[in-house]
Design a protein around this motif. Structure first.
Motif, mmCIF file in Angstrom:
data_model
loop_
_atom_site.group_PDB
_atom_site.id
_atom_site.type_symbol
_atom_site.label_atom_id
_atom_site.label_comp_id
_atom_site.label_asym_id
_atom_site.label_seq_id
_atom_site.Cartn_x
_atom_site.Cartn_y
_atom_site.Cartn_z
ATOM 1 N N ARG A 8 0.818 -1.231 0.000
ATOM 2 C CA ARG A 8 0.000 0.000 0.000
ATOM 3 C C ARG A 8 0.846 1.273 0.000
ATOM 4 O O ARG A 8 0.302 2.363 0.006
ATOM 5 N N HIS A 9 2.147 1.100 0.069
ATOM 6 C CA HIS A 9 3.070 2.241 0.135
ATOM 7 C C HIS A 9 2.707 3.180 1.288
ATOM 8 O O HIS A 9 2.499 4.375 1.097
ATOM 9 N N GLN A 10 2.589 2.594 2.455
ATOM 10 C CA GLN A 10 2.224 3.392 3.638
ATOM 11 C C GLN A 10 3.117 3.028 4.807
ATOM 12 O O GLN A 10 3.359 1.842 5.026
ATOM 13 N N PRO A 11 3.585 4.031 5.550
ATOM 14 C CA PRO A 11 4.253 3.696 6.812
ATOM 15 C C PRO A 11 3.205 3.212 7.823
ATOM 16 O O PRO A 11 2.076 3.717 7.824
ATOM 17 N N VAL A 12 3.594 2.250 8.611
ATOM 18 C CA VAL A 12 2.658 1.645 9.559
ATOM 19 C C VAL A 12 3.318 1.606 10.923
ATOM 20 O O VAL A 12 4.509 1.310 11.033
ATOM 21 N N GLU A 13 2.561 1.936 11.946
ATOM 22 C CA GLU A 13 3.087 1.780 13.305
ATOM 23 C C GLU A 13 2.175 0.826 14.072
ATOM 24 O O GLU A 13 0.952 1.032 14.112
ATOM 25 N N MET A 14 2.775 -0.193 14.646
ATOM 26 C CA MET A 14 2.009 -1.132 15.464
ATOM 27 C C MET A 14 2.203 -0.749 16.925
ATOM 28 O O MET A 14 3.325 -0.496 17.354
ATOM 29 N N ARG A 66 -1.219 12.185 5.039
ATOM 30 C CA ARG A 66 -0.444 12.928 6.048
ATOM 31 C C ARG A 66 -1.087 12.951 7.433
ATOM 32 O O ARG A 66 -0.847 13.865 8.225
ATOM 33 N N ARG A 67 -1.953 11.992 7.696
ATOM 34 C CA ARG A 67 -2.553 11.893 9.037
ATOM 35 C C ARG A 67 -2.488 10.439 9.471
ATOM 36 O O ARG A 67 -2.547 9.537 8.637
ATOM 37 N N TRP A 68 -2.391 10.239 10.769
ATOM 38 C CA TRP A 68 -2.399 8.880 11.293
ATOM 39 C C TRP A 68 -3.837 8.401 11.439
ATOM 40 O O TRP A 68 -4.672 9.128 11.964
ATOM 41 N N VAL A 69 -4.100 7.211 10.937
ATOM 42 C CA VAL A 69 -5.431 6.613 11.055
ATOM 43 C C VAL A 69 -5.278 5.295 11.799
ATOM 44 O O VAL A 69 -4.481 4.435 11.391
ATOM 45 N N ALA A 70 -6.011 5.167 12.888
ATOM 46 C CA ALA A 70 -5.872 3.954 13.711
ATOM 47 C C ALA A 70 -6.827 2.869 13.240
ATOM 48 O O ALA A 70 -7.922 3.137 12.772
ATOM 49 N N GLU A 71 -6.363 1.653 13.378
ATOM 50 C CA GLU A 71 -7.176 0.492 13.023
ATOM 51 C C GLU A 71 -7.029 -0.459 14.196
ATOM 52 O O GLU A 71 -5.897 -0.761 14.588
ATOM 53 N N GLU A 72 -8.160 -0.872 14.756
ATOM 54 C CA GLU A 72 -8.061 -1.726 15.946
ATOM 55 C C GLU A 72 -7.790 -3.168 15.555
ATOM 56 O O GLU A 72 -8.431 -3.700 14.651
ATOM 57 N N LEU A 73 -6.858 -3.781 16.255
ATOM 58 C CA LEU A 73 -6.551 -5.202 16.062
ATOM 59 C C LEU A 73 -7.148 -5.953 17.256
ATOM 60 O O LEU A 73 -7.455 -5.345 18.277
ATOM 61 N N ARG A 75 -4.436 -3.653 21.094
ATOM 62 C CA ARG A 75 -3.515 -3.460 19.962
ATOM 63 C C ARG A 75 -4.116 -2.524 18.927
ATOM 64 O O ARG A 75 -5.289 -2.659 18.593
ATOM 65 N N LEU A 76 -3.304 -1.615 18.459
ATOM 66 C CA LEU A 76 -3.722 -0.703 17.399
ATOM 67 C C LEU A 76 -2.681 -0.707 16.294
ATOM 68 O O LEU A 76 -1.486 -0.867 16.562
ATOM 69 N N MET A 77 -3.182 -0.515 15.076
ATOM 70 C CA MET A 77 -2.247 -0.337 13.973
ATOM 71 C C MET A 77 -2.520 1.048 13.398
ATOM 72 O O MET A 77 -3.658 1.392 13.099
ATOM 73 N N MET A 78 -1.475 1.840 13.321
ATOM 74 C CA MET A 78 -1.623 3.202 12.795
ATOM 75 C C MET A 78 -1.096 3.233 11.368
ATOM 76 O O MET A 78 0.041 2.802 11.125
ATOM 77 N N ARG A 79 -1.908 3.759 10.481
ATOM 78 C CA ARG A 79 -1.473 3.918 9.091
ATOM 79 C C ARG A 79 -1.401 5.400 8.761
ATOM 80 O O ARG A 79 -2.251 6.167 9.193
#
Lengths: 134, 109
Positions: A26-32, A110-117, A102-106
């Motif tokens: 997806r060409h996105q930085p991800v933070e777990m 230019r904004r962080w979007v959280a996705e719940e794991l 657990r959250l995954m931030m994408r």
């Protein structure tokens, strides 16, 4: 009569473990991020340090294991671990398992979007036997 | 859906100031905090400033009444919270994460 020692206060330990990765597809930085929460007895700063270090050790292991198992990602980057200030626990009872959210931030537009794991738990200590050794 | 989960209101604002300044500037900062809060109909019962781990300060502002999480995060931005932290907090609030406001400390601080 034998004097009973003062009970150690049970404190709420909150730890955050996080790491970065790059989603090539997806060409996105991800933070777990994983948030660990457990109530343990600690009176002195030395005791708090000991529990923090034990939680860090187990948390790092859990972080790598879970991400590899569920997201199929092998992390090359370091895992950052941080602690919040310990608060007195509402219920003065020690816990054996730490709850883990657990959250995954994408990074999207230019904004962080959280996705719940899925959340879960991590074993921290051995259960005390009620009637001693058998 | 996770985003529908409501987050409890908060009476504490936590701010990460990533700069070390003179004591007199901190006095101005405290005054500015009171003014900003007043303009939103709020009052600070106490303002606690402690040195942070690396550099700068951690500021805890105890409010006279609770505010919703989104408002608290916006106020933190206005009161010079770390911008990256504000963006992360916003994302956490959006998915209904109750412990959205993270401020890390060493033991014994």
């Amino acid at each position: 009569m034998r004097k009973r020692g003062r009970k150690r206060p049970v404190r709420n330990f909150r730890m955050t473990a996080s790491s970065f990765d790059y989603d090539e597809r997806r060409h996105q930085p991800v933070e777990m991020e994983m948030y660990f929460n457990i109530n343990r007895a600690a009176r002195t700063i030395a005791e708090i340090r000991r529990i923090r270090s034990e939680l860090e050790q187990k948390g790092r292991k859990h972080f790598h294991y879970w991400i590899h198992k569920h997201l199929n990602v092998r992390l090359d980057r370091a895992v950052r671990v941080n602690f919040e200030k310990e608060q007195r626990a509402k219920r003065q009872v020690q816990q054996v398992y730490a709850s883990v959210r657990r959250l995954m931030m994408r990074r999207i537009d230019r904004r962080w979007v959280a996705e719940e794991l899925p959340s879960g738990k991590m074993k921290f200590a051995k259960k005390r036997k009620k009637h001693g050794r058998r | 859906m996770a985003g529908d989960r409501s987050i409890p209101s908060t009476k504490v604002l936590m701010i990460d100031l990533d700069i070390t300044v003179d004591g007199s500037w901190l006095r101005h900062y405290r005054r500015m905090v009171q003014r900003v809060l007043e303009s939103y109909g709020l009052k600070a019962n106490a303002i606690r400033v402690t040195p942070s781990r690396n550099r700068g300060y951690h500021v805890r502002i105890y409010l006279n009444k609770p505010v919703p999480a989104e408002t608290a995060n916006m106020l933190q931005l206005l009161l010079l919270d770390d911008h990256g932290r504000v963006d992360f907090n916003r994302a956490r609030i959006k998915v209904g994460f109750a412990e959205w406001d993270k401020l890390f400390e060493d033991p014994g601080r």
